[in-house]
Design a protein around this motif. Structure first.
Motif, PDB file in Angstrom:
ATOM      1  N   LEU A   1     -11.634   0.179   5.573  1.00  0.00           N
ATOM      2  CA  LEU A   1     -10.731   0.160   4.410  1.00  0.00           C
ATOM      3  C   LEU A   1     -11.012   0.444   3.222  1.00  0.00           C
ATOM      4  O   LEU A   1     -10.299   0.293   2.094  1.00  0.00           O
ATOM      5  N   ALA A   2     -12.163   1.070   3.037  1.00  0.00           N
ATOM      6  CA  ALA A   2     -12.815   1.372   1.742  1.00  0.00           C
ATOM      7  C   ALA A   2     -11.861   2.195   0.998  1.00  0.00           C
ATOM      8  O   ALA A   2     -12.021   2.369  -0.278  1.00  0.00           O
ATOM      9  N   LYS A   3     -11.478   3.333   1.614  1.00  0.00           N
ATOM     10  CA  LYS A   3     -10.821   4.483   0.751  1.00  0.00           C
ATOM     11  C   LYS A   3      -9.588   3.721   0.103  1.00  0.00           C
ATOM     12  O   LYS A   3      -9.525   4.400  -1.202  1.00  0.00           O
ATOM     13  N   ALA A   4      -8.695   3.091   0.624  1.00  0.00           N
ATOM     14  CA  ALA A   4      -7.687   2.303  -0.276  1.00  0.00           C
ATOM     15  C   ALA A   4      -8.414   1.552  -1.621  1.00  0.00           C
ATOM     16  O   ALA A   4      -7.689   1.641  -2.464  1.00  0.00           O
ATOM     17  N   ARG A   5      -9.317   1.119  -1.354  1.00  0.00           N
ATOM     18  CA  ARG A   5     -10.025   0.042  -2.322  1.00  0.00           C
ATOM     19  C   ARG A   5     -10.601   1.213  -3.289  1.00  0.00           C
ATOM     20  O   ARG A   5     -10.226   0.915  -4.668  1.00  0.00           O
ATOM     21  N   SER A   6     -10.834   2.264  -2.766  1.00  0.00           N
ATOM     22  CA  SER A   6     -11.430   3.169  -3.895  1.00  0.00           C
ATOM     23  C   SER A   6     -10.542   4.100  -4.790  1.00  0.00           C
ATOM     24  O   SER A   6     -11.032   4.312  -5.833  1.00  0.00           O
TER      25      SER A   6
ATOM     26  N   PHE B   1      -6.262   0.184  -5.053  1.00  0.00           N
ATOM     27  CA  PHE B   1      -5.531  -0.587  -4.300  1.00  0.00           C
ATOM     28  C   PHE B   1      -6.289  -2.190  -4.040  1.00  0.00           C
ATOM     29  O   PHE B   1      -7.221  -2.019  -3.275  1.00  0.00           O
ATOM     30  N   GLY B   2      -6.214  -3.057  -4.837  1.00  0.00           N
ATOM     31  CA  GLY B   2      -6.685  -4.433  -4.805  1.00  0.00           C
ATOM     32  C   GLY B   2      -6.119  -5.560  -3.995  1.00  0.00           C
ATOM     33  O   GLY B   2      -6.501  -6.625  -4.036  1.00  0.00           O
ATOM     34  N   GLU B   3      -4.970  -5.198  -3.427  1.00  0.00           N
ATOM     35  CA  GLU B   3      -4.141  -6.307  -2.799  1.00  0.00           C
ATOM     36  C   GLU B   3      -5.104  -6.809  -1.371  1.00  0.00           C
ATOM     37  O   GLU B   3      -5.499  -5.868  -0.785  1.00  0.00           O
ATOM     38  N   GLU B   4      -5.118  -8.129  -1.102  1.00  0.00           N
ATOM     39  CA  GLU B   4      -5.739  -8.448  -0.010  1.00  0.00           C
ATOM     40  C   GLU B   4      -4.889  -9.342   0.691  1.00  0.00           C
ATOM     41  O   GLU B   4      -3.838 -10.186  -0.005  1.00  0.00           O
TER      42      GLU B   4
ATOM     43  N   MET C   1       0.823  -1.324  -0.149  1.00  0.00           N
ATOM     44  CA  MET C   1      -0.143   0.089   0.250  1.00  0.00           C
ATOM     45  C   MET C   1       0.696   1.492  -0.056  1.00  0.00           C
ATOM     46  O   MET C   1       0.664   1.982  -0.697  1.00  0.00           O
TER      47      MET C   1
END
Length: 378
Positions: free
Chosen positions: A346-351, A354-357, A247
């Protein structure tokens, strides 16, 4: 030409960045990768591959010295210093006195970034890692959960002891009107490996405790959760070292989406210890159960069984000093004192793409695999 500078490269977060940045987002994005450490550290001791000639570990730069002196040391010790473009700030200096802790870590950011500005006109972004303290997790406050990046700072008098706030304010001040920007990354407890002992390496303490428990009580023994029932059920968001590093690198390489002083939470997902404890214990061939009244604390158990650890370390070739130097207070705080809900949104990083899980349990297993390979864990 992209030149990454990782300040605090031997720490849990800095090492994580070094371990990922050679291949993420691609294996060719950075042409130079420099990590600074307080003491000399070889790639062998750092447990990092030495074959990649882009990497360099540099010690002997005291970032507490005057700005001009630090700039001179940067010029002297870092090849192609004028090309530094992406700075990752994961350095930390511990002080027992809260005022000194705040002062030294605030000054550390100002000195470091101003010195970098003096030697490189190529600076594009600074990544600052902060954490849950900014949400008030260690203060007697009514917490607003899940933690979201837009939440206001905690009130006085607690806010004055949070040096993260001052560090962010300094970066806002220094970057104003400049060609570079910054991003703040907020993990919860970081689960990972360091090339040595670290007072804030939670996974290291937990791993040593469980390895010792197996040594004393035998495989398939039941090991109760060493906290309260409330803590066993409370929700939290652990942050594995690799997802944190990715990230931070993502933010550094996507300035258009992540710059301008934006803050991003990062973690593996929200869990409770009731969900994770059985799998954590299974790694050590133990059976994890809920809390049991009257159980020894982790520190008490460790102190009572020092001889058993020494025997285990000799038999397995494990470094005995890691156990001796470990501070059990941090792991006690995380498992026993922090018995309340502290989930991250964690929604903001996804928005921003950033798709790593990562799975929480996998983060612990990866960290312990690395510790075993380094002979830090039996």
């Amino acid at each position: 030409m992209a030149h990454a500078l990782i300040l605090g490269a031997s720490g849990i977060s800095g090492w994580g960045i070094l371990n990922q940045i050679g291949v993420y987002p691609t294996s060719t994005f950075f042409s130079h990768i420099t990590g600074t450490t307080n003491r000399p550290l070889s790639f062998d001791k750092a447990h990092l591959p030495a074959a990649d000639t882009r990497f360099r570990l540099v010690s002997g730069i005291d970032f507490t010295r005057p700005i001009e002196e630090v700039a001179s040391l940067l010029k002297k010790k870092i090849p192609s210093v004028e090309t530094i473009s992406h700075a990752f700030f994961t350095a930390y200096i511990h002080k027992d006195d809260p005022h000194e802790l705040h002062e030294v870590n605030t000054t550390l950011v100002r000195t470091s970034i101003m010195a970098i500005e003096m030697v490189s006109t190529n600076l594009k972004t600074v990544i600052l890692q902060t954490g849950g303290k900014g949400y008030g997790v260690q203060y007697p406050l009514k917490l607003i959960t899940p933690f979201k990046e837009f939440l206001p700072r905690i009130p006085s008098p607690y806010a004055e002891s949070v040096f993260y706030y001052s560090q962010v304010d300094i970066l806002k001040e220094l970057s104003a009107g400049k060609s570079w920007t910054f991003t703040e990354i907020r993990p919860d407890v970081v689960v990972g490996f360091v090339p040595g002992s670290n007072v804030m390496n939670f996974a290291q303490g937990l791993g040593m405790y469980l390895a010792l428990y197996r040594e004393v009580n035998g495989a398939r023994s039941s090991v109760p959760f060493p906290g309260t029932e409330k803590g066993f059920r409370a929700f939290h968001t652990d942050t594995s070292q690799d997802i944190l590093a990715r990230m931070e690198i993502f933010a550094a390489t996507n300035i258009d989406k992540c710059g301008n002083g934006e803050a991003f939470n990062i973690g593996d997902g929200t869990v409770s210890w009731s969900q994770v404890w059985p799998g954590v214990c299974e790694y050590f061939e133990l059976v994890g159960t809920g809390p049991m009244e009257g159980s020894l604390t982790m520190e008490e158990f460790a102190k009572q069984n020092v001889r058993a650890w020494e025997q285990l370390a000799r038999r397995t070739g494990t470094d005995p000093e890691i156990f001796k130097s470990y501070n059990w207070l941090f792991v006690h705080f995380m498992l026993v004192v922090f018995d309340f809900d502290r989930p991250y949104d964690l929604a903001k990083a996804r928005s921003v793409g950033f798709g790593e899980e990562a799975e929480t349990l996998d983060g612990y297993k990866i960290a312990w695999d690395r510790m075993r390979a380094a002979k830090f864990l039996p």
